[in-house]
Design an enzyme around this catalytic site. Structure first.
Site, mmCIF file in Angstrom:
data_model
loop_
_atom_site.group_PDB
_atom_site.id
_atom_site.type_symbol
_atom_site.label_atom_id
_atom_site.label_comp_id
_atom_site.label_asym_id
_atom_site.label_seq_id
_atom_site.Cartn_x
_atom_site.Cartn_y
_atom_site.Cartn_z
ATOM 1 N N VAL A 69 -50.896 13.581 -31.147
ATOM 2 C CA VAL A 69 -51.559 12.295 -30.892
ATOM 3 C C VAL A 69 -52.099 12.253 -29.465
ATOM 4 C CG1 VAL A 69 -50.177 11.012 -32.559
ATOM 5 C CG2 VAL A 69 -49.374 11.212 -30.218
ATOM 6 N N ASP A 70 -53.243 11.627 -29.329
ATOM 7 C CA ASP A 70 -53.779 11.337 -28.005
ATOM 8 C C ASP A 70 -53.007 10.147 -27.448
ATOM 9 O OD1 ASP A 70 -55.517 11.457 -25.814
ATOM 10 O OD2 ASP A 70 -56.807 9.924 -26.686
ATOM 11 N N LYS A 71 -52.941 10.023 -26.127
ATOM 12 C CA LYS A 71 -52.195 8.908 -25.538
ATOM 13 C C LYS A 71 -53.023 7.639 -25.481
ATOM 14 C CE LYS A 71 -51.785 8.461 -21.086
ATOM 15 N NZ LYS A 71 -52.329 7.089 -20.858
#
Length: 667
Positions: free
Chosen positions: A335-337
């Site tokens: 996941v991207d932050k």
């Protein structure tokens, strides 16, 4: 009255008429009308000693009705078999046709009628049930609005929704469906967006809010400027995607199709050999009926259609059967932050004063004045807070010089203002309070915030810190992913290590990779794949594009209204709800489980029936009855996926309690 023509042209008239003819035949035989011989299943020949010889035995009126029933039910089956043979396909219809014709030739009219009648009923039930599994698509089509109220020539006009023009003002009143995609230009209201995002709680809409076609007003009055009409609406794109996805084949389904192409001729060869070896024509014909792979053929597509339909109804678009099957194997999620685990809206969290002669508002005023001409994303929260506290910059800012990787240098009212990190102070030779400022910045960074030191004319006056907010549901998403069978949840972010670790600690992320460029994210995904993981990548599709393309499953969040996300993502989560991700993976696992159960049911049924035929006791009609029953069991099993059951991944394991997150964590 309109229902009758639809019924006549449907799948039920043939089995109904055939059933009536069978009932009449039995009634005639029971009453003894038309012939002295009223036994069930009269023959063209009778046994004479050790040899079967043609006698031209009595052909009763009951036989005629039974034969008619077989012809009525079997005609369409035979036509399909011939059409398949023309294109060199040997299918189930051919097996049933040969068996029925053979039964008629040997004078066993009852078996011929029973086989074709039961097969016709099975086909009708199968078609009806498949239509039921496509109910999610039908519901989406049903929510498409038929009419719209627009402002034309100074008044309100009701017109077909397809005739609304781009940019036209559409009025949405309480209880009405929104006919277009658009932006609210006036008014307030609440819209039920369940048809788009799967969320049943109405969403408040005010000026500037985006609205979608097919959503329903639950209160208020909105004036909407049309930005998407007809096939360009989000609803139309969803319908198109679901339609394509339900027709797309999974790898298992493609294998079963190849298997049936070999299996069906093998059954015919087996029946021929058995008939030649035993001299029992009835045995050979019975094997043809018993060996029908109907349940195997239908077992996979019915589960895929039901699974994708259920997901669409919940606001989760899955591209097709192949991606549904792959999603069930996901063992790691990357996941991207920013914008995924966090809200993507940075806020000013701290103003630390290091000059005793100044107040907090003065430090904020100098920081805002310096950032007034900056294009950096972190400038906005500083400016917004300064405006809110009445110390926002006035007039046109002076010169602003960005120093890559360090900060900015600005001229404000003839004074030099620096805002950035310790290396920026070192570059400009500021030693005074530099150590104290560096320590304050380090403390703030350890809390997951992005610190910026503020200096005016070679004097450090303070430190301001900006942070994004961790989503409230991010920790629960990670926990549910683990319960759904995901071994590892990995964060891939371009942010600093300290900030990333703060988010990881707050959300329970298993592995953190920080300060990454887009190509670094791609490398991280390929590294996980080399470790044997099936990867799902969740990102915004911009700087994450390479990683999204490389991952086994690319997931787009908040895809409602985004044509690119809906069309390109393997899975598109229409709402901005993180918990939809574990829900989608859990549904994929349940769907694949149903597919396996269905294949097992189909194979076990065929094996048991074949054993019953060779052991004796299983007739052609009984075999077809059991065969059709197995088809219905397979379909009913798949239809369980349509139930709106609570997400099993939401329930904690025994002995484990997950405390809810009450406040968002600044990062």
């Amino acid at each position: 009255m309109k229902k009758l023509p639809r019924w006549i042209h449907g799948n039920w008239p043939v089995p109904v008429l055939s059933g009536v003819l069978i009932a009449i035949s039995f009634a005639i035989q029971w009453l003894g009308a038309g012939a002295a011989d009223i036994s069930v299943g009269p023959r063209w020949w009778v046994d004479a000693g050790d040899h079967a010889t043609h006698t031209g035995g009595a052909f009763t009126l009951g036989d005629a009705f039974m034969l008619a029933a077989a012809v009525v039910a079997g005609y369409g089956i035979a036509v399909k078999a011939v059409r398949a043979l023309i294109v060199r396909v040997i299918g189930i219809d051919l097996l049933v046709s040969v068996a029925a014709i053979g039964a008629i030739v040997i004078g066993n009219f009852w078996e011929a009628a029973a086989v074709t009648f039961l097969f016709a009923i099975g086909h009708a039930l199968e078609a009806a049930t498949l239509n039921k599994t496509r109910s999610a698509l039908a519901e989406l089509v049903a929510v498409a609005p038929d009419s719209a109220i627009v402002v034309r020539d100074g008044g309100q006009q009701e017109i077909p929704a397809s005739q609304v023009r781009m940019g036209e003002i559409v009025l949405v009143k309480n209880g009405a469906k929104v006919p277009v995609d658009g932006q609210v230009v006036a008014g307030t209201g609440a819209l039920d967006e369940a048809s788009i995002t799967g969320e049943s709680i109405p969403v408040e809409k005010t000026e500037g809010s985006q609205v979608f076609a097919g959503t329903v007003s639950r209160g208020g009055f909105l004036q909407v400027s049309a930005t998407g009409i007809g096939a360009d609406t989000t609803l139309a794109r969803i319908i198109h995607r679901v339609e394509e996805a339900q027709d797309a084949k999974a790898k298992t389904q493609a294998f079963m199709d190849r298997f049936s192409r070999w299996y069906t001729p093998a059954v015919m060869v087996l029946a021929l050999v058995a008939g030649l070896v035993t001299g029992d024509v009835v045995l050979a014909l019975t094997l043809l009926v018993i060996g029908c792979p109907g349940a195997m053929v239908i077992s996979i597509p019915v589960a895929i259609v039901a699974g994708i339909g259920r997901a669409a109804r919940n606001g989760i678009l899955i591209k097709g059967g192949e991606f549904l099957e792959t999603s069930a194997k996901i063992s790691a999620v990357a996941v991207d932050k920013t914008g995924t685990l966090t809200e993507g809206r940075p806020r000013l969290t701290d103003v630390v004063v290091l000059d005793p002669a100044l107040e907090r508002t003065e430090v904020l005023r100098w920081a805002a004045a310096a950032e007034a001409g900056s294009e950096h994303p972190l400038a906005r929260p500083i400016l917004e807070t300064a405006e809110a506290e009445g110390v926002g910059p006035r007039g046109v800012p002076g010169t602003v010089t960005p120093v890559p990787g360090k900060g900015i240098v600005s001229e404000v009212g003839g004074r030099l203002v620096l805002i950035g990190n310790p290396p920026l102070l070192e570059q400009y030779g500021i030693a005074e309070a530099a150590a104290e400022a560096a320590q304050a910045a380090e403390d703030l960074a350890a809390e997951g915030k992005t610190p910026m030191i503020v200096a005016v004319d070679q004097r450090v006056i303070g430190v301001v810190a900006v942070a994004d907010q961790t989503r409230r549901d991010a920790p629960e998403m990670v926990a549910r992913l683990h319960r759904a069978g995901v071994e590892k949840v990995v964060m891939l972010t371009g942010d600093t290590r300290l900030v990333a670790e703060a988010v990881g600690k707050a959300t329970g992320i298993d592995e953190i990779h920080a300060s990454l460029l887009p190509e670094d994210k791609l490398d991280a995904v390929t590294r996980l794949q080399r470790q044997g993981h099936t990867i799902a990548m969740v990102g915004d599709g911009v700087n994450d594009a390479p990683a999204l393309a490389t991952a086994d499953i690319g997931v787009a969040m908040g895809a409602a209204g985004s044509a690119v996300a809906v069309e390109t993502a393997d899975i598109a989560l229409m709402g901005d709800n993180l918990l939809k991700l574990p829900e989608g993976i859990g549904l994929a696992k349940r769907t694949v489980s149903v597919m396996r159960q269905n294949i097992s049911i189909a194979l076990i049924t065929v094996v048991l029936l074949l054993a019953g035929v060779f052991a004796g006791g299983v007739t052609m009609s009984i075999g077809m009855l059991v065969h059709e029953a197995s088809v219905l069991v397979v379909i009913a099993n798949a239809m369980r996926l349509l139930r709106n059951t609570s997400d099993s991944t939401a329930m904690p394991r025994a002995g484990r309690t997950i405390a809810p997150t009450t406040e968002p964590v600044p990062v």
